[in-house]
Design an enzyme around this catalytic site. Structure first.
Site: not given
Length: 396
Positions: A251, A264
């Site tokens: 990501s 995250y």
């Protein structure tokens, strides 16, 4: 270390894709593209019903796009039955004792000669090849690897599915052994790890809960690490150019961090370090380890976030698109294309790469877009929603 004539194509490659049960996901699109290319695919997911459904759907996809020996088109038979005029003789190295290499050998022949068809084939080692190409035998008598090479793909393969939960790192070695047992593979060419965060989408994580940090780390780092460790002996046996390939779908979050998604962000940052560490560890083992870093991709997770925020999918997708320098969200197919590039021998000299697939997001910030800032932070009084991306981005 690796011969330049080794296969770069993924046809016939044995590929494991983790996180491929949602048709809108990046992992599923990777698996779909692999079967289109004639690869053998096994998928892993945590929900048994979804694994079974996805494997069945991907198998149907493979069947509709594959070509078996007895389905070889008439153009192949025509190409194998004609004559030829005298030309300069070309030569290509190939070993019939290595059946897995015949498809790329054939492609090298066509590339070397610039032919658009084959008019004859003489092979003193395999009479059935001569029969098939001279018209004295039928196509289904030829070795299937040759027919596959001529038809541009392999026979349709059934996609296998195995249940595995990335929230349980200690089970990864046994999950991998189950994969190898289910598929009867003796090697692995490609391992794609496309992980979420253990919940429906990253906004489901609570930056105030220690358990969410632990779970994020388990899913993004420990489970991929243990899965890759188990796969190493099999990846090292890959004949692909550049060796066995691991591609982690990461990501852009660590590069453009949003404060409310701290669990995250931290886990993905650690995942990047894992990729680089493993790439260096296995640099001489015939194994490459790389990652792609997507930004806002319109997967099923975006749809769930729209519901959470009380918006339609179209409204929320438009909001997120306006935060991108390109003015649009990416697609799972676009990320899958980047993944397959890193998975194939075409990228044989790349390892330890963190490839951004983010539409240029790393060149700016989420905070450059007032609408997205208003939506997530709530500081609305001084935000000019009519301001363009460029006017905000270029302020002194």
């Amino acid at each position: 270390m690796f011969a330049s004539s080794a296969p770069t194509s993924l046809a016939g490659a044995k590929c494991l894709v983790v996180g491929a049960t949602d048709p809108k996901s990046i992992g599923y699109n990777c698996a779909a593209k692999l079967v289109e290319l004639g690869a053998e695919v096994c998928i892993v997911g945590r929900d048994a019903d979804k694994v079974e459904s996805a494997a069945r759907s991907l198998s149907a996809h493979a069947s509709s796009g594959g070509c078996s020996a007895d389905e070889a088109s008439s153009s192949i038979i025509d190409a194998c039955s004609g004559g030829c005029s005298a030309k300069e003789v070309s030569d290509v190295v190939g070993d019939l004792k290595q059946s897995d290499t015949l498809a790329p050998v054939f492609q090298q022949v066509m590339s070397t000669t610039s032919w658009d068809r084959i008019d004859g084939l003489i092979d003193e080692a395999k009479a059935s090849f001569i029969d098939a190409c001279s018209g004295s035998g039928s196509a289904d008598e030829a070795p299937s690897s040759f027919i596959d090479a001529c038809s541009g793909g392999g026979s349709a393969k059934e996609v296998s599915g195995v249940v595995g939960d990335l929230k349980q790192p200690d089970t990864m070695a046994s999950v991998f052994q189950h994969v190898m047992s289910t598929t009867s593979w003796f090697r692995l060419d490609v391992l794609i790890v496309s992980v979420g965060n253990g919940k429906s989408e990253y906004l489901g994580l609570d930056p105030q809960k220690a358990d969410d940090y632990r779970m994020s780390f388990d899913v993004a780092v420990l489970s991929p690490q243990f899965l890759i460790d188990a796969a190493v002996p099999y990846l090292a046996m890959s004949p692909q150019r550049g060796g066995g390939s691991v591609v982690v779908v990461g990501s852009m979050a660590p590069l453009v961090p949003w404060p409310d998604t701290a669990p995250y962000n931290y886990a993905r940052a650690a995942q990047n370090c894992m990729v680089e560490t493993l790439a260096f560890r296995h640099r001489t083992d015939g194994i490459r380890v790389n990652a792609v870093l997507p930004s806002c991709i319109h997967t099923g997770a975006l749809d769930l976030m729209a519901t959470k925020k009380g918006k339609t999918v179209e409204e929320y997708a438009k909001l997120r698109a306006e935060a991108q320098p390109t003015g649009r969200n990416g697609t799972p197919e676009e990320v899958a294309d980047a993944v397959l590039f890193l998975a194939s021998g075409t990228s044989s000299y790349l390892t330890g790469e963190l490839m951004k697939v983010g539409g240029g997001l790393h060149l700016s910030s989420w905070f450059n877009r007032p609408k997205i800032t208003k939506e997530f932070v709530g500081n609305t009084d001084e935000i000019d929603e009519s301001a363009s991306y460029d006017s905000i981005h270029n302020q002194d």
